[in-house]
Design a protein around this motif. Sequence first.
Motif, PDB file in Angstrom:
ATOM      1  N   ILE A 102       0.839  -1.207   0.000  1.00  0.00           N
ATOM      2  CA  ILE A 102       0.000   0.000   0.000  1.00  0.00           C
ATOM      3  C   ILE A 102       0.873   1.257   0.000  1.00  0.00           C
ATOM      4  O   ILE A 102       0.642   2.204  -0.759  1.00  0.00           O
ATOM      5  N   THR A 103       1.899   1.236   0.862  1.00  0.00           N
ATOM      6  CA  THR A 103       2.795   2.393   0.959  1.00  0.00           C
ATOM      7  C   THR A 103       3.541   2.613  -0.350  1.00  0.00           C
ATOM      8  O   THR A 103       3.681   3.752  -0.823  1.00  0.00           O
ATOM      9  N   ALA A 104       4.010   1.527  -0.950  1.00  0.00           N
ATOM     10  CA  ALA A 104       4.768   1.632  -2.196  1.00  0.00           C
ATOM     11  C   ALA A 104       3.892   2.154  -3.324  1.00  0.00           C
ATOM     12  O   ALA A 104       4.311   3.024  -4.113  1.00  0.00           O
ATOM     13  N   ILE A 105       2.676   1.656  -3.401  1.00  0.00           N
ATOM     14  CA  ILE A 105       1.762   2.125  -4.456  1.00  0.00           C
ATOM     15  C   ILE A 105       1.466   3.614  -4.275  1.00  0.00           C
ATOM     16  O   ILE A 105       1.502   4.392  -5.243  1.00  0.00           O
ATOM     17  N   ALA A 106       1.176   4.004  -3.045  1.00  0.00           N
ATOM     18  CA  ALA A 106       0.859   5.409  -2.781  1.00  0.00           C
ATOM     19  C   ALA A 106       2.022   6.316  -3.133  1.00  0.00           C
ATOM     20  O   ALA A 106       1.833   7.460  -3.569  1.00  0.00           O
ATOM     21  N   GLY A 107       3.238   5.805  -2.956  1.00  0.00           N
ATOM     22  CA  GLY A 107       4.416   6.611  -3.254  1.00  0.00           C
ATOM     23  C   GLY A 107       4.903   6.480  -4.681  1.00  0.00           C
ATOM     24  O   GLY A 107       5.949   7.046  -5.045  1.00  0.00           O
ATOM     25  N   GLY A 108       4.185   5.726  -5.499  1.00  0.00           N
ATOM     26  CA  GLY A 108       4.606   5.547  -6.891  1.00  0.00           C
ATOM     27  C   GLY A 108       5.820   4.657  -7.036  1.00  0.00           C
ATOM     28  O   GLY A 108       6.515   4.703  -8.054  1.00  0.00           O
ATOM     29  N   ASN A 109       6.076   3.836  -6.027  1.00  0.00           N
ATOM     30  CA  ASN A 109       7.282   3.021  -6.017  1.00  0.00           C
ATOM     31  C   ASN A 109       6.979   1.520  -5.944  1.00  0.00           C
ATOM     32  O   ASN A 109       7.732   0.754  -5.338  1.00  0.00           O
ATOM     33  N   ALA A 110       5.865   1.109  -6.509  1.00  0.00           N
ATOM     34  CA  ALA A 110       5.521  -0.308  -6.449  1.00  0.00           C
ATOM     35  C   ALA A 110       6.595  -1.145  -7.139  1.00  0.00           C
ATOM     36  O   ALA A 110       7.244  -0.687  -8.088  1.00  0.00           O
ATOM     37  N   PRO A 111       6.810  -2.378  -6.687  1.00  0.00           N
ATOM     38  CA  PRO A 111       7.770  -3.248  -7.382  1.00  0.00           C
ATOM     39  C   PRO A 111       7.261  -3.572  -8.782  1.00  0.00           C
ATOM     40  O   PRO A 111       6.080  -3.363  -9.096  1.00  0.00           O
ATOM     41  N   ASP A 112       8.147  -4.098  -9.602  1.00  0.00           N
ATOM     42  CA  ASP A 112       7.705  -4.518 -10.940  1.00  0.00           C
ATOM     43  C   ASP A 112       6.832  -5.757 -10.844  1.00  0.00           C
ATOM     44  O   ASP A 112       5.804  -5.865 -11.527  1.00  0.00           O
ATOM     45  N   VAL A 113       7.262  -6.703 -10.017  1.00  0.00           N
ATOM     46  CA  VAL A 113       6.547  -7.967  -9.829  1.00  0.00           C
ATOM     47  C   VAL A 113       6.438  -8.222  -8.333  1.00  0.00           C
ATOM     48  O   VAL A 113       7.369  -7.949  -7.576  1.00  0.00           O
ATOM     49  N   SER A 114       5.287  -8.743  -7.897  1.00  0.00           N
ATOM     50  CA  SER A 114       5.179  -9.127  -6.491  1.00  0.00           C
ATOM     51  C   SER A 114       4.299 -10.353  -6.351  1.00  0.00           C
ATOM     52  O   SER A 114       3.343 -10.547  -7.110  1.00  0.00           O
ATOM     53  N   GLU A 115       4.637 -11.157  -5.364  1.00  0.00           N
ATOM     54  CA  GLU A 115       3.744 -12.215  -4.915  1.00  0.00           C
ATOM     55  C   GLU A 115       2.633 -11.562  -4.101  1.00  0.00           C
ATOM     56  O   GLU A 115       2.882 -10.659  -3.305  1.00  0.00           O
ATOM     57  N   LEU A 116       1.384 -11.999  -4.308  1.00  0.00           N
ATOM     58  CA  LEU A 116       0.251 -11.453  -3.564  1.00  0.00           C
ATOM     59  C   LEU A 116      -0.553 -12.589  -2.956  1.00  0.00           C
ATOM     60  O   LEU A 116      -0.769 -13.620  -3.607  1.00  0.00           O
ATOM     61  N   GLY A 117      -1.029 -12.410  -1.727  1.00  0.00           N
ATOM     62  CA  GLY A 117      -2.012 -13.331  -1.190  1.00  0.00           C
ATOM     63  C   GLY A 117      -3.262 -13.283  -2.052  1.00  0.00           C
ATOM     64  O   GLY A 117      -3.616 -12.237  -2.607  1.00  0.00           O
ATOM     65  N   THR A 118      -3.940 -14.415  -2.176  1.00  0.00           N
ATOM     66  CA  THR A 118      -5.047 -14.478  -3.137  1.00  0.00           C
ATOM     67  C   THR A 118      -6.159 -13.480  -2.824  1.00  0.00           C
ATOM     68  O   THR A 118      -6.786 -12.962  -3.748  1.00  0.00           O
ATOM     69  N   THR A 119      -6.407 -13.219  -1.538  1.00  0.00           N
ATOM     70  CA  THR A 119      -7.495 -12.297  -1.217  1.00  0.00           C
ATOM     71  C   THR A 119      -7.103 -10.837  -1.419  1.00  0.00           C
ATOM     72  O   THR A 119      -7.947  -9.946  -1.293  1.00  0.00           O
ATOM     73  N   TRP A 120      -5.832 -10.582  -1.727  1.00  0.00           N
ATOM     74  CA  TRP A 120      -5.399  -9.217  -1.965  1.00  0.00           C
ATOM     75  C   TRP A 120      -5.651  -8.768  -3.410  1.00  0.00           C
ATOM     76  O   TRP A 120      -5.713  -7.573  -3.692  1.00  0.00           O
ATOM     77  N   VAL A 121      -5.737  -9.733  -4.327  1.00  0.00           N
ATOM     78  CA  VAL A 121      -5.767  -9.382  -5.749  1.00  0.00           C
ATOM     79  C   VAL A 121      -6.943  -8.475  -6.098  1.00  0.00           C
ATOM     80  O   VAL A 121      -6.750  -7.428  -6.750  1.00  0.00           O
ATOM     81  N   PRO A 122      -8.211  -8.818  -5.707  1.00  0.00           N
ATOM     82  CA  PRO A 122      -9.313  -7.914  -6.067  1.00  0.00           C
ATOM     83  C   PRO A 122      -9.124  -6.506  -5.504  1.00  0.00           C
ATOM     84  O   PRO A 122      -9.476  -5.520  -6.162  1.00  0.00           O
TER      85      PRO A 122
END
Length: 446
Positions: A102-122
């Motif tokens: 959440i912090t990375a997305i808000a700061g425009g610094n999201a990784p290129d690829v990430s593993e996500l828990g399945t309930t996080w995707v939606p």
Amino acid sequence: MKKRYCYFGLSLLLVFVLLAAGCTSEQTGGDNSAPETNEGPADSDSSPDLEATLRVWIMETGSPEEAQAYFERINAQFNERYPNVQVDVQFIPWLSAHQNLITAIAGGNAPDVSELGTTWVPEFAAMGALLEMNAYINDWGLADGWVPALEEAGTYMENLYGIPWYAGLRQLIYNKDIFEQAGVEVPETYDELLAVSEAIMQNTDAYAFPAVGISQHFVLPMVWHFGGELAVLEEGDDNELRWVSKINEAEAVEAFKFYTDLYKAGYVPEGAVNWSVLDTRQAFAQGDLAMTIDVAPGINAMINENSEIADKIGVAPLPSKANNASFVGGSNLAVFKQSSHPELAAAYVNVLLQEDNIAEWAQLTGFFPGTLAGLDNPVFHEDEHLKVFADALVHGRSYPASPSWGQFEGDNLFVTAVQEIMLGNKTAQEALDEVAEAMNNAFEKE
């Protein structure tokens, strides 16, 4: 009289198994510092000569050295085609991963690829943070190649955003010696479960069944087993599809009442109202609980707790009524829209999905591949225990792919209801009416 138990002392392995299997989006705080930033403008060039850096976030495992070595091999494979691309793999704690993203997305610094828990995707897809992957999986020839429940969990508004990577689900684990002492067979139905539980309580010193307060993954699949649903998509007056809770309908209420009645009948200690799956593992490992519900890596965790239990463990499908579908958790892989090199990021995901690579990672984590081809690997069918899990995986289900689901889990919405019913503070209908109202209020805001 049965013993009283209180279990503490959780190993890193146990914590990893719990979080990976549950794949909840509990926002428990932790390190919220912003990660490294991408540099340079967005660039979709995937030329082999491109010089770039990819940032990849992977959740920590119980075998950090083996995980590090695995990704060194993956990066070497990727660099055979893209020799000038540096891949920085960061291992992120599950407990802080959601907030870090959440912090990375808000700061425009999201990784290129990430593993996500399945309930996080939606949730992240609804935020517009993830790259739609439909075209990529068609190019890779994997459009129909996923474990169905993981594909459903990775899909939002009919588009795939989370690429199924590895999967896990729960089955019935039982103690063969206790069953023999009680003179009972493995229950195949819920009526048989009641009879077997009573025989165990009457003829052994063990408790029977893990009807515990803090494990939504034990009780929610029972709603499906009793013929109910947690929530369904319905078309509203505005012609828009919207999730609608069904958790206070008759079948779901019957399932919650059945589960909590097992607790009230004394098939677990009174303190189990505050037990989690970690407590059930320790009780089972010590021979104090005849049955439990767990993922495949949970068996190893119990054997690590008490090696003498190894030869006594049996695995069977969950009891059935209308069906016996288990919740399929696990992890998906996602490419973030903020990536400066989305084509390279997708190419890296493709390397991780290669049959040998996905099977090796599944074995390393103790789970199962998210692809049907990977699941066909004999290693998952030759072991008598793993075969039960693998066979059930293709028939498992995921929770509703709603952006609000992670918040429901983070707020302990279902756990609180179970505990209120167990303690007699509310009837199952009263507790689930409140749960349904909270769910629908959240769905209305999506």
